[in-house]
Design a protein around this motif. Structure first.
Motif, PDB file in Angstrom:
ATOM      1  N   ALA A 234       0.520  -1.087  -0.136  1.00  0.00           N
ATOM      2  CA  ALA A 234      -0.220  -0.107   0.006  1.00  0.00           C
ATOM      3  C   ALA A 234       0.357   0.814   0.057  1.00  0.00           C
ATOM      4  O   ALA A 234       2.280   1.126   0.999  1.00  0.00           O
ATOM      5  N   VAL A 235       0.694   2.015  -0.890  1.00  0.00           N
ATOM      6  CA  VAL A 235       1.495   3.452  -0.690  1.00  0.00           C
ATOM      7  C   VAL A 235       0.812   4.741   0.233  1.00  0.00           C
ATOM      8  O   VAL A 235      -0.494   4.591  -0.157  1.00  0.00           O
ATOM      9  N   ASP A 236       1.568   4.866   1.192  1.00  0.00           N
ATOM     10  CA  ASP A 236       1.064   6.295   2.006  1.00  0.00           C
ATOM     11  C   ASP A 236       0.388   7.328   1.310  1.00  0.00           C
ATOM     12  O   ASP A 236       1.917   8.066   1.083  1.00  0.00           O
ATOM     13  N   GLY A 237      -0.469   7.363   1.198  1.00  0.00           N
ATOM     14  CA  GLY A 237      -0.364   8.540   0.627  1.00  0.00           C
ATOM     15  C   GLY A 237      -2.645   9.053   0.164  1.00  0.00           C
ATOM     16  O   GLY A 237      -3.200   8.209   0.750  1.00  0.00           O
ATOM     17  N   PHE A 238      -2.294   9.658  -1.510  1.00  0.00           N
ATOM     18  CA  PHE A 238      -3.812   9.787  -1.337  1.00  0.00           C
ATOM     19  C   PHE A 238      -3.222   9.427  -2.997  1.00  0.00           C
ATOM     20  O   PHE A 238      -2.296   9.757  -3.369  1.00  0.00           O
ATOM     21  N   GLU A 239      -4.812   8.889  -3.619  1.00  0.00           N
ATOM     22  CA  GLU A 239      -5.110   8.495  -5.019  1.00  0.00           C
ATOM     23  C   GLU A 239      -5.208  10.211  -5.694  1.00  0.00           C
ATOM     24  O   GLU A 239      -6.673  10.857  -5.450  1.00  0.00           O
ATOM     25  N   VAL A 240      -5.179  10.275  -6.497  1.00  0.00           N
ATOM     26  CA  VAL A 240      -5.130  11.641  -7.675  1.00  0.00           C
ATOM     27  C   VAL A 240      -5.291  10.537  -9.074  1.00  0.00           C
ATOM     28  O   VAL A 240      -4.738   9.282  -9.344  1.00  0.00           O
TER      29      VAL A 240
ATOM     30  N   THR B  77       2.284  11.058  -2.200  1.00  0.00           N
ATOM     31  CA  THR B  77       2.447  10.406  -0.926  1.00  0.00           C
ATOM     32  C   THR B  77       3.188  11.749  -0.325  1.00  0.00           C
ATOM     33  O   THR B  77       2.761  12.572  -0.518  1.00  0.00           O
ATOM     34  N   PRO B  78       3.064  12.060   1.335  1.00  0.00           N
ATOM     35  CA  PRO B  78       3.079  12.955   2.081  1.00  0.00           C
ATOM     36  C   PRO B  78       4.160  13.372   1.741  1.00  0.00           C
ATOM     37  O   PRO B  78       5.014  15.003   2.536  1.00  0.00           O
ATOM     38  N   ARG B  79       5.335  12.742   0.849  1.00  0.00           N
ATOM     39  CA  ARG B  79       6.478  13.389   0.385  1.00  0.00           C
ATOM     40  C   ARG B  79       6.486  14.556  -0.599  1.00  0.00           C
ATOM     41  O   ARG B  79       7.310  14.775  -1.846  1.00  0.00           O
ATOM     42  N   ASN B  80       5.245  14.349  -1.508  1.00  0.00           N
ATOM     43  CA  ASN B  80       5.121  14.896  -2.660  1.00  0.00           C
ATOM     44  C   ASN B  80       5.509  13.826  -3.456  1.00  0.00           C
ATOM     45  O   ASN B  80       5.995  14.243  -4.685  1.00  0.00           O
ATOM     46  N   GLU B  81       5.877  12.523  -3.317  1.00  0.00           N
ATOM     47  CA  GLU B  81       6.275  11.625  -4.120  1.00  0.00           C
ATOM     48  C   GLU B  81       5.135  11.208  -5.379  1.00  0.00           C
ATOM     49  O   GLU B  81       4.242  11.164  -4.480  1.00  0.00           O
ATOM     50  N   ILE B  82       4.870  11.329  -6.529  1.00  0.00           N
ATOM     51  CA  ILE B  82       4.048  11.047  -7.636  1.00  0.00           C
ATOM     52  C   ILE B  82       4.615   9.122  -7.630  1.00  0.00           C
ATOM     53  O   ILE B  82       5.545   8.666  -8.320  1.00  0.00           O
ATOM     54  N   VAL B  83       3.224   8.465  -7.203  1.00  0.00           N
ATOM     55  CA  VAL B  83       3.615   6.602  -7.575  1.00  0.00           C
ATOM     56  C   VAL B  83       2.852   6.476  -8.291  1.00  0.00           C
ATOM     57  O   VAL B  83       1.196   6.775  -8.187  1.00  0.00           O
TER      58      VAL B  83
ATOM     59  N   ILE C 248      -8.793  11.712  -4.985  1.00  0.00           N
ATOM     60  CA  ILE C 248      -9.896  10.557  -4.144  1.00  0.00           C
ATOM     61  C   ILE C 248      -9.556  11.156  -2.586  1.00  0.00           C
ATOM     62  O   ILE C 248      -8.843  10.517  -1.721  1.00  0.00           O
ATOM     63  N   GLU C 249     -10.980  11.684  -1.450  1.00  0.00           N
ATOM     64  CA  GLU C 249     -10.529  11.439   0.059  1.00  0.00           C
ATOM     65  C   GLU C 249     -11.131  10.549   0.723  1.00  0.00           C
ATOM     66  O   GLU C 249     -12.477  10.170  -0.114  1.00  0.00           O
ATOM     67  N   LEU C 250     -10.620   9.677   0.989  1.00  0.00           N
ATOM     68  CA  LEU C 250     -11.070   8.004   1.475  1.00  0.00           C
ATOM     69  C   LEU C 250     -11.336   8.359   3.408  1.00  0.00           C
ATOM     70  O   LEU C 250     -10.837   9.034   3.816  1.00  0.00           O
ATOM     71  N   SER C 251     -12.632   8.353   3.701  1.00  0.00           N
ATOM     72  CA  SER C 251     -12.842   8.526   4.604  1.00  0.00           C
ATOM     73  C   SER C 251     -12.243   6.779   5.817  1.00  0.00           C
ATOM     74  O   SER C 251     -11.862   6.558   7.250  1.00  0.00           O
ATOM     75  N   GLN C 252     -12.398   5.558   5.072  1.00  0.00           N
ATOM     76  CA  GLN C 252     -11.794   4.428   5.567  1.00  0.00           C
ATOM     77  C   GLN C 252     -11.775   3.494   4.782  1.00  0.00           C
ATOM     78  O   GLN C 252     -12.356   3.973   3.363  1.00  0.00           O
ATOM     79  N   GLY C 253     -11.485   2.360   4.804  1.00  0.00           N
ATOM     80  CA  GLY C 253     -10.999   1.391   3.754  1.00  0.00           C
ATOM     81  C   GLY C 253      -9.935   1.923   2.583  1.00  0.00           C
ATOM     82  O   GLY C 253      -9.744   2.559   2.930  1.00  0.00           O
TER      83      GLY C 253
ATOM     84  N   LEU D 276      -2.795   8.003 -10.191  1.00  0.00           N
ATOM     85  CA  LEU D 276      -1.388   7.961  -9.428  1.00  0.00           C
ATOM     86  C   LEU D 276      -1.998   7.807  -8.161  1.00  0.00           C
ATOM     87  O   LEU D 276      -2.717   8.141  -7.536  1.00  0.00           O
ATOM     88  N   PHE D 277      -0.485   8.070  -7.095  1.00  0.00           N
ATOM     89  CA  PHE D 277      -1.188   8.252  -5.477  1.00  0.00           C
ATOM     90  C   PHE D 277       0.054   9.203  -5.595  1.00  0.00           C
ATOM     91  O   PHE D 277       1.045   9.510  -6.533  1.00  0.00           O
TER      92      PHE D 277
END
Length: 348
Positions: free
Chosen positions: A219-225, A301-307, A243-248, A298-299
């Motif tokens: 799992a990638v730490d961050g959020f999906e764009v 991350t908190p470090r502004n890395e694109i995955v 995408i803002e997730l509140s759970q799962g 894409l994801f």
């Protein structure tokens, strides 16, 4: 003269229901003064039927019982350049200018229909056979995108059957939580998020129900764009969404109900980050040989890395789906998107 456009919908796929909703929106937004529209539905069992009824019957999945339905298929014979309609013993041919496949998942988005259309010599909307197949296979897409210098999640691939010992050995270096995914599937069908080795065997068995090839990734730490791209050589880039997730995770239910999640369009990021995401999405689009249209996920991350996550070559296409809404943010209406897709199909 009007162009004859065939809209393919339904499909022998676990994403049949999603296709019906997307197709209904496309049908309602077609320019009927410009196009002669023919509807061909594929039932859950794989039967091809020419349909002439109301669009609401597609939405509620009663279309295949309509009295207008007759058997029809795309002819692979290039001299036909169209469809064969079989009404009893009578077989008629209809010339077709463009096919618009609104088919999600296997047998529609994986290069199979695209291969048939390429053989038939009929222009069609969207990515070609090879690009569709590569984008559908999450493992192959990740390998190629990684070669292009873009970060991808750490992962391993297993094939059915796999022993418990091999499974634990191959995943020993991965850090939990993990996503277990069928390599060739969409709409998050068959995907499980797990938090320890005790759940590994069961989640792999679930994924094997949908594909004999399974990818297990960190799992990638961050959020999906997401980034919507339209075009062949000259590309139109939509606004980036988030995408803002509140759970799962963004599973099948969340994707089509948004019960506990939200889509922010544009994404809540600064302009420099949005530009980097767009540039990365374009590089992925080019690397995987896409044309016509695709949504690159894409994801961040908190470090502004694109995955890299994945590419959807036939993304959801309802009026409230992510792809058309991202292009709406860039100034395009739904009918304009459809017109441009049909034009792009005949460009090459």
């Amino acid at each position: 003269m009007k162009q004859t456009v065939v809209i393919l919908f339904g499909g022998h796929s676990s994403e049949y229901d999603v296709s019906l909703q997307s197709a209904a929106s496309v049908i309602e937004n077609m320019d009927y003064e410009t196009y002669n529209v023919i509807l061909i539905g594929i039932t859950r069992n794989g039967e091809w039927l020419k349909y002439s009824g109301d669009v609401n019957c597609i939405r509620n999945d009663t279309w295949h019982r309509h009295p207008s339905c007759v058997q029809a298929v795309i002819s692979p014979d290039r001299s036909t350049h169209g469809i064969l309609v079989m009404n009893g013993k009578n077989v008629t041919t209809i010339h077709v200018d463009v096919v618009f496949p609104v088919l999600h998942g296997k047998n529609g988005e994986d290069g199979t229909v695209q291969g048939l259309l390429e053989m038939a010599g009929i222009p069609f909307v969207g990515c070609g056979m090879l690009s569709s197949a590569l984008c559908m296979d999450k493992d192959m897409a990740h390998r190629l995108v990684k070669q292009a210098g873009i970060t991808v999640p750490e992962s391993v691939v297993v094939f059915s059957p796999v022993s418990d010992e091999e499974l634990l050995e191959k995943t020993a270096h991965l850090k939990y939580p993990l996503y277990v995914k069928p390599a060739n599937s969409g709409s998050s069908i068959g995907i499980t998020k797990i938090f320890g080795p005790g759940d590994l065997k069961y989640s792999v068995e679930i994924a094997f129900l949908h594909d004999r090839k399974v990818i297990i990734e960190e799992a990638v730490d961050g959020f999906e764009v997401g980034c919507a791209i339209l075009g062949n050589d000259v590309l139109k880039i939509g606004e980036v969404d988030e995408i803002e997730l509140s759970q799962g995770f963004f599973d099948y239910t969340e994707k089509y109900t948004l019960k506990t999640s939200k889509i922010h369009m544009p994404a809540r990021i600064n302009s420099d980050t949005a530009e980097r995401i767009k540039e990365t999405a374009v590089l992925i689009y080019r690397t995987l040989g896409c044309k016509g249209f695709a949504r690159v996920d894409l994801f961040l991350t908190p470090r502004n890395e694109i995955v890299f996550n994945e590419v959807n070559t036939i993304p959801g296409f309802t009026s409230h789906s992510r792809y058309p809404n991202m292009l709406k943010g860039a100034g395009m209406s739904f009918p304009q998107i459809i017109n441009e897709l049909i034009r792009l199909a005949t460009e090459q």
